[in-house]
Design an enzyme around this catalytic site. Structure first.
Site: not given
Ligand code: AMP
Length: 213
Positions: A11, A86, A125, A158, A169
């Site tokens: 993404k 999400r 990654r 990360r 996840r």
């Molecule tokens: P990502 O970089 O999109 O994988 O997001 C990393 C982490 O941020 C996720 O595992 C959640 O803990 C939090 N997060 C990011 N976007 C959201 C969202 N829209 N709703 C809830 N948690 C989020």
């Protein structure tokens, strides 16, 4: 637009490519949260346990952040949100917010790939600590080990890119996604793109699907 899909599907990478092409602003809730975590603020303390363990941040907190970002957005051509929504509740909150402003989403781009591809990508990654550029040790490694090609910053893994958290996840994504997918399907704005194989082909498929270019 919004970009949807499981962790590791690309993404961030594709949102970045498309946003540059369209000259629109790319916002990533995950990136915003990781930035907040770097500062030792009360919000950062609240977010830490969710973000580092791969759990979803409660909807109210996420939406407050998204609302703040979008209401301060100076992007004239529009924006692209990656990592939000999400779940269906987040999608409804966003639509209600846009509606009050007389706006609506054009596209919900859904990227998908088999789980084994996602897991492999996430394990390999690395991200730049300074500019957030994304690398893959197998498919797109940096020219110099652990150093960002773009800004010279250090590459890090990360905290949530370990096998156990990755599986959690993906499971959370699978649990929440079906109603979200239906929500955008019913609105007629869901664009499904297989995100496996050549990066350029995937980027072109997204552009063509959105009838851009
Ligand atoms: P990502 O970089 O999109 O994988 O997001 C990393 C982490 O941020 C996720 O595992 C959640 O803990 C939090 N997060 C990011 N976007 C959201 C969202 N829209 N709703 C809830 N948690 C989020």
């Amino acid at each position: 637009m919004v970009f949807l899909g499981p962790p590791g599907v690309g993404k961030g990478t594709h949102a970045d490519i498309l946003a540059k092409d369209l000259k629109i602003t790319h916002y990533s809730t995950g990136d915003i949260f990781r930035e907040i975590l770097k500062s030792s603020s009360p919000l950062g303390e609240k977010l830490e346990k969710y973000v580092n363990s791969g759990e979803l941040v409660p909807d109210e907190i996420v939406f407050e952040t998204v609302q703040e970002v979008l209401s301060n957005s100076e992007s004239e051509n529009g924006w692209l949100l990656d990592g939000y929504p999400r779940n269906k509740n987040q999608a409804e909150l966003l639509d209600d917010y846009l509606e009050t402003d007389g706006k609506k989403l054009d596209w919900a781009v859904y990227l998908y790939a088999p789980n084994e591809v996602l897991i492999k990508r996430l394990i390999n990654r690395r991200v730049c600590r300074d500019c957030g550029a994304i690398y893959n040790l197998v498919n797109s490694p940096p020219k110099i080990d652990n150093i960002c090609d773009k800004c010279g910053g250090n590459l890090i893994q990360r905290e949530d890119d370990n096998r156990e958290t990755i599986k959690k996840r993906i499971a959370i994504f699978e649990k929440e996604f079906e109603p979200l997918k239906e929500y955008y399907e019913n609105k007629g704005i869901l664009l499904k793109v297989l995100a496996e194989g050549n990066l350029e082909n995937i980027a072109n498929n997204i552009k063509e699907g959105c009838q851009i270019g």
